[in-house]
Design an enzyme around this catalytic site. Structure first.
Site, PDB file in Angstrom:
ATOM      1  N   TYR A 128       0.832  -1.208   0.000  1.00  0.00           N
ATOM      2  CA  TYR A 128       0.000   0.000   0.000  1.00  0.00           C
ATOM      3  C   TYR A 128       0.862   1.251   0.000  1.00  0.00           C
ATOM      4  O   TYR A 128       2.079   1.188   0.191  1.00  0.00           O
ATOM      5  CB  TYR A 128      -0.964  -0.004   1.189  1.00  0.00           C
ATOM      6  N   LYS A 185       6.385  -1.739   2.277  1.00  0.00           N
ATOM      7  CA  LYS A 185       5.147  -1.164   2.825  1.00  0.00           C
ATOM      8  C   LYS A 185       4.009  -2.170   2.622  1.00  0.00           C
ATOM      9  O   LYS A 185       3.118  -1.998   1.772  1.00  0.00           O
ATOM     10  CB  LYS A 185       4.852   0.187   2.159  1.00  0.00           C
ATOM     11  N   GLU A 226      11.784   3.057  14.486  1.00  0.00           N
ATOM     12  CA  GLU A 226      10.821   4.045  13.984  1.00  0.00           C
ATOM     13  C   GLU A 226       9.535   3.897  14.784  1.00  0.00           C
ATOM     14  O   GLU A 226       9.453   3.068  15.687  1.00  0.00           O
ATOM     15  CB  GLU A 226      10.558   3.835  12.488  1.00  0.00           C
ATOM     16  N   LEU A 248      10.850   1.636   7.433  1.00  0.00           N
ATOM     17  CA  LEU A 248      10.294   2.014   6.142  1.00  0.00           C
ATOM     18  C   LEU A 248      11.095   3.222   5.638  1.00  0.00           C
ATOM     19  O   LEU A 248      11.365   4.133   6.426  1.00  0.00           O
ATOM     20  CB  LEU A 248       8.822   2.422   6.317  1.00  0.00           C
TER      21      LEU A 248
HETATM   22  N1  PDD Z   1       2.607   5.302   7.501  1.00  0.00           N
HETATM   23  N2  PDD Z   1       7.216   4.222   9.259  1.00  0.00           N
HETATM   24  C1  PDD Z   1       6.101   3.473   9.189  1.00  0.00           C
HETATM   25  C2  PDD Z   1       6.103   2.131   9.830  1.00  0.00           C
HETATM   26  C3  PDD Z   1       4.965   3.955   8.511  1.00  0.00           C
HETATM   27  O1  PDD Z   1       3.872   3.197   8.414  1.00  0.00           O
HETATM   28  C4  PDD Z   1       5.003   5.253   7.929  1.00  0.00           C
HETATM   29  C5  PDD Z   1       3.847   5.826   7.186  1.00  0.00           C
HETATM   30  C6  PDD Z   1       6.189   6.005   8.054  1.00  0.00           C
HETATM   31  C7  PDD Z   1       6.335   7.369   7.435  1.00  0.00           C
HETATM   32  O2  PDD Z   1       6.463   7.256   6.042  1.00  0.00           O
HETATM   33  P1  PDD Z   1       6.009   8.433   5.072  1.00  0.00           P
HETATM   34  O3  PDD Z   1       6.768   9.628   5.452  1.00  0.00           O
HETATM   35  O4  PDD Z   1       6.375   7.926   3.733  1.00  0.00           O
HETATM   36  O5  PDD Z   1       4.521   8.619   5.243  1.00  0.00           O
HETATM   37  C8  PDD Z   1       7.285   5.449   8.707  1.00  0.00           C
HETATM   38  C9  PDD Z   1       1.461   5.622   6.676  1.00  0.00           C
HETATM   39  C10 PDD Z   1       1.134   7.074   6.625  1.00  0.00           C
HETATM   40  C11 PDD Z   1       0.293   4.744   7.064  1.00  0.00           C
HETATM   41  O6  PDD Z   1       0.542   3.579   7.327  1.00  0.00           O
HETATM   42  O7  PDD Z   1      -0.852   5.199   7.048  1.00  0.00           O
END
Ligand code: PDD
Length: 284
Positions: free
Chosen positions: A37, A147, A179, A203
């Site tokens: 996703y 992801k 994270e 991620l």
């Molecule tokens: N989540 N780390 C994890 C485990 C995440 O699921 C996310 C983002 C991030 C931040 O990544 P980015 O800057 O690309 O949004 C880091 C999304 C928003 C979600 O699962 O809804």
């Protein structure tokens, strides 16, 4: 607060009212969490960093062997923003391996299931917030760079934080901060910004990468180095980044029964990064 469904969704090439969009119970996303996703933010009706998100989606699909050409999805995501009729929010994209009789191995000749929709999200005011977090063990798998829609470990971690009355759970693997359950994590000490290096345990956050770039432009030193949980009391500032939290300062961290106050106000370095981030949004 209960969130609402989007009015319509894009499913396998068609726009449908959300309550008419259905997939097979044998979809491998439903049965096995077999899919990838992406979440792309939009501000002032415009997608923010769409190419980076589409590129990560492409890389994730390649990692798990789902053959789908993502190139048209940027246009579809823009259309979703127009159809949703809100100024700010995010576009959710999910691609599963498709529907097939259940097997652990990849079935032959399956068509991926593609879902995409835009939803409203209040994205303003993050620079005024201070969030409290808890820290707990990172019990996720060793391919966190993908992801994957199999988010049960992140769900458990995030829900645990909510049960404790805080917004995010910052995860620790082998004594090192990786994270958050849905965010990247940064620390600041003596003017240097630290975050976990890319690899299988985090991620590669799009916001994370943008923050590193912005720091470079401002002459703020960044070290992609994991921080030990034992060093947390010596940090000056800490913040979370991500599509939904943008760049949000951490006020306090709870580790077991210990409460560590990071800051009662947004720190100087965090504030500079937030201002540079806001400028990027305004330049859209
Ligand atoms: N989540 N780390 C994890 C485990 C995440 O699921 C996310 C983002 C991030 C931040 O990544 P980015 O800057 O690309 O949004 C880091 C999304 C928003 C979600 O699962 O809804």
């Amino acid at each position: 607060m209960r969130k609402s469904y989007p009015k319509e969704v894009f499913l396998n090439g068609q726009w449908l009212p959300h309550d008419q969009a259905t997939v097979s119970v044998f979809d491998r996303g439903f049965m096995l969490g077999d899919g990838i996703y992406e979440v792309i933010p939009f501000y002032q009706n415009k997608l923010f960093t769409p190419d980076e998100h589409i590129q990560r989606l492409k890389a994730g699909l390649a990692e798990v062997g789902i053959a789908y050409d993502v190139d048209s999805l940027k246009t579809t995501a823009s259309e979703a923003v127009v159809r949703a009729g809100c100024n700010e929010g995010a576009v959710y994209i999910q691609i599963t391996r498709g529907a097939a009789p259940r097997t652990h191995y990849f079935p032959a000749d399956v068509e991926p299931t593609v879902l995409l929709y835009a939803f409203h999200l209040s994205l303003g005011g993050f620079e005024q917030k201070l969030v409290d977090v808890i820290l707990s063990e990172d019990f996720r798998w060793h391919r966190c760079n993908i992801k994957s829609i199999s988010l049960i470990a992140n769900v458990l971690a995030n829900n645990f934080a909510h049960q404790q009355g805080v917004l995010e759970n910052v995860l620790i693997r082998n004594g090192l901060v990786t994270e958050g359950s849905c965010t990247s994590v940064f620390f600041v000490r003596n003017g240097i910004v630290y975050t976990h290096p890319e690899g299988p345990h985090i991620l590669p956050g799009i916001t994370r990468n943008l923050v590193i770039l912005l720091c470079g432009e401002m002459g703020i030193e960044v070290e992609e180095k994991a921080i030990s949980v034992n060093d947390l009391p010596f940090g000056d500032e800490a913040f979370l980044t991500g599509t939904t939290m943008q760049v949000t300062a951490i006020g306090s961290m709870r580790i077991g029964s210990e409460q560590l106050v990071v800051s009662t106000d947004v720190g100087q370095v965090t504030r500079r990064i937030q201002q540079a981030f806001i400028k990027r949004i305004e330049a859209l």
